[in-house]
Design an enzyme around this catalytic site. Structure first.
Site, PDB file in Angstrom:
ATOM      1  N   TRP A  70      36.886  28.218  39.343  1.00 45.24           N
ATOM      2  CA  TRP A  70      37.243  29.315  40.262  1.00 45.24           C
ATOM      3  C   TRP A  70      37.115  28.868  41.708  1.00 45.24           C
ATOM      4  CZ3 TRP A  70      39.909  31.686  37.083  1.00 45.24           C
ATOM      5  CH2 TRP A  70      39.490  31.890  35.775  1.00 45.24           C
TER       6      TRP A  70
ATOM      7  N   ASP B 122      32.414  34.164  46.653  1.00 45.83           N
ATOM      8  CA  ASP B 122      32.829  34.774  45.398  1.00 45.83           C
ATOM      9  C   ASP B 122      31.562  34.959  44.573  1.00 45.83           C
ATOM     10  OD1 ASP B 122      33.734  35.419  42.878  1.00 45.83           O
ATOM     11  OD2 ASP B 122      35.088  33.705  42.685  1.00 45.83           O
TER      12      ASP B 122
ATOM     13  N   LYS C 100      31.753  41.461  34.996  1.00 43.97           N
ATOM     14  CA  LYS C 100      30.570  40.703  34.592  1.00 43.97           C
ATOM     15  C   LYS C 100      29.312  41.570  34.698  1.00 43.97           C
ATOM     16  CE  LYS C 100      33.207  36.893  35.031  1.00 43.97           C
ATOM     17  NZ  LYS C 100      33.665  36.005  33.958  1.00 43.97           N
TER      18      LYS C 100
END
Length: 356
Positions: free
Chosen positions: A99, A166, A190
């Site tokens: 990511w 992030d 999450k």
């Protein structure tokens, strides 16, 4: 049979969140309508989005001058929106996983994406250290937790510029000094809500400085001005997020959550370190994620990996197969996972080891 949900995302939600969401689907705020079918501009839903935003600010101790946004598109859309809104000429990055790499790639479409530290050559098995962030970059971007590889940055870096992070898979698992950041973003699936909404925290006076035209939907100022209501927001995930945030407050806030998460991680990592057949994949214990614990069979027991997955399935242990990039196993210990589930996994590991 009780299920023990270790999936990396979408992942476990608390019973509090699930039950309250079910109630809202059946009869939202005593309207006689479902939250699935009521107008997002109704006063009842406005109270939800206002309440959720207020709790984010309270739980993360966000200072004045920041806006909380609820947007679609996942964290992957933020890889584009961040440089669109903040990158003038150059930004610095650490490349710590899939990511982070994707964020770097997107930023390169808008300016120079300078990688100051990377663990790519070691299959992202550690967090880079000793790197220097130039003082002339527009911002420093990092990914705080790397779900695939099991590494995590557990404290805010000290760099000479503003930061963007992030925090999709570890937000609300540790205190954060939000004042160091121009933006923090997190996909909800999450530690917060079902997939479909992205939490974004932006510093208001950092917006509008990039010096380029920005499409309306990709301009954070649009969503700040309209209170995340420029278009129809992802209503159900926001409602579920509100339930999770209320539950977090009842538990004692981020400090209490961090304590519980550390206990779960200590239990599982201890079992891995004491094992004769399992071993962790992260090379430096300091870099171990407390959200996603990655481990494999030692080389001489490699052929037993499938046997272990077959062994734990009848015990209700779900979602521990590792990502194909790493192999082996991955146990995700998000906030909603009870420590009892971790103990069940640890017991299964010890029993399996005794048999082999």
């Amino acid at each position: 049979m009780k299920k023990h949900n270790f999936y990396a995302g979408p992942s476990i939600l608390s019973e509090y969140t699930i039950n309250n969401t079910i109630d809202g689907i059946r009869n939202f705020a005593d309207t006689g309508l479902s939250v699935l079918e009521i107008s997002h501009r109704s006063k009842e839903f406005q109270a939800v989005i206002d309440g959720a935003s207020a709790l984010v600010k309270e739980l993360l101790d966000i200072p004045e001058g920041y806006s909380v946004l609820w947007l679609g598109g996942g964290a992957s859309l933020q890889f584009c929106m961040i440089p669109y809104n903040f990158l003038k000429t150059k930004a610095a990055f650490t490349d710590t996983g899939t990511w982070a790499h994707n964020a770097i790639k997107e930023a390169g479409l808008f300016g120079e994406a300078l990688v100051v530290g990377s663990s790519a050559d070691a299959n992202y098995s550690f967090i880079p250290k000793g790197y220097e962030v130039p003082a002339d970059v527009d911002y420093f971007h990092y990914t705080s937790n790397n779900t695939i590889y099991g590494t995590e940055v557990r404290k805010d870096p000290d760099v000479p510029v503003r930061m963007i992070a992030d925090m999709s898979s570890d937000i609300f698992s540790r205190p954060v000094d939000v004042s160091k950041y121009d933006a923090i973003y997190a996909g909800a699936q999450k530690n917060l809500a079902p997939a479909g909404v992205t939490l974004v925290i932006v510093k208001d006076d950092a917006l509008g400085q990039a010096g380029r035209p920005i499409p309306t939907m990709l301009d954070y100022r649009t969503h700040v001005k309209k209170g995340s209501m420029f278009n129809t927001p992802p209503v159900l995930p926001i409602f579920s997020a509100y339930q999770t945030l209320k539950w977090y407050k009842e538990l004692g806030g981020v400090e209490a959550l961090e304590k519980l998460d550390l206990e779960k991680a200590k239990l599982l990592y201890g079992a891995i370190d004491d094992s004769r057949i399992f071993q962790g994949t992260v090379t430096d214990p300091e870099d171990r994620s407390i959200m996603n614990v990655c481990f494999v069979m030692k080389p001489e027991y490699k052929e037993l990996e499938k046997d272990f997955l077959d062994f734990v399935a009848p015990l209700g242990i779900m979602g521990i197969k590792g990502h194909r990039s790493v192999g082996g196993f991955r146990a995700s210990l998000y906030n909603a996972l009870p420590i009892e589930s971790v103990q069940v996994l640890v017991n299964a590991m010890k029993e399996f080891e005794a048999k082999h």
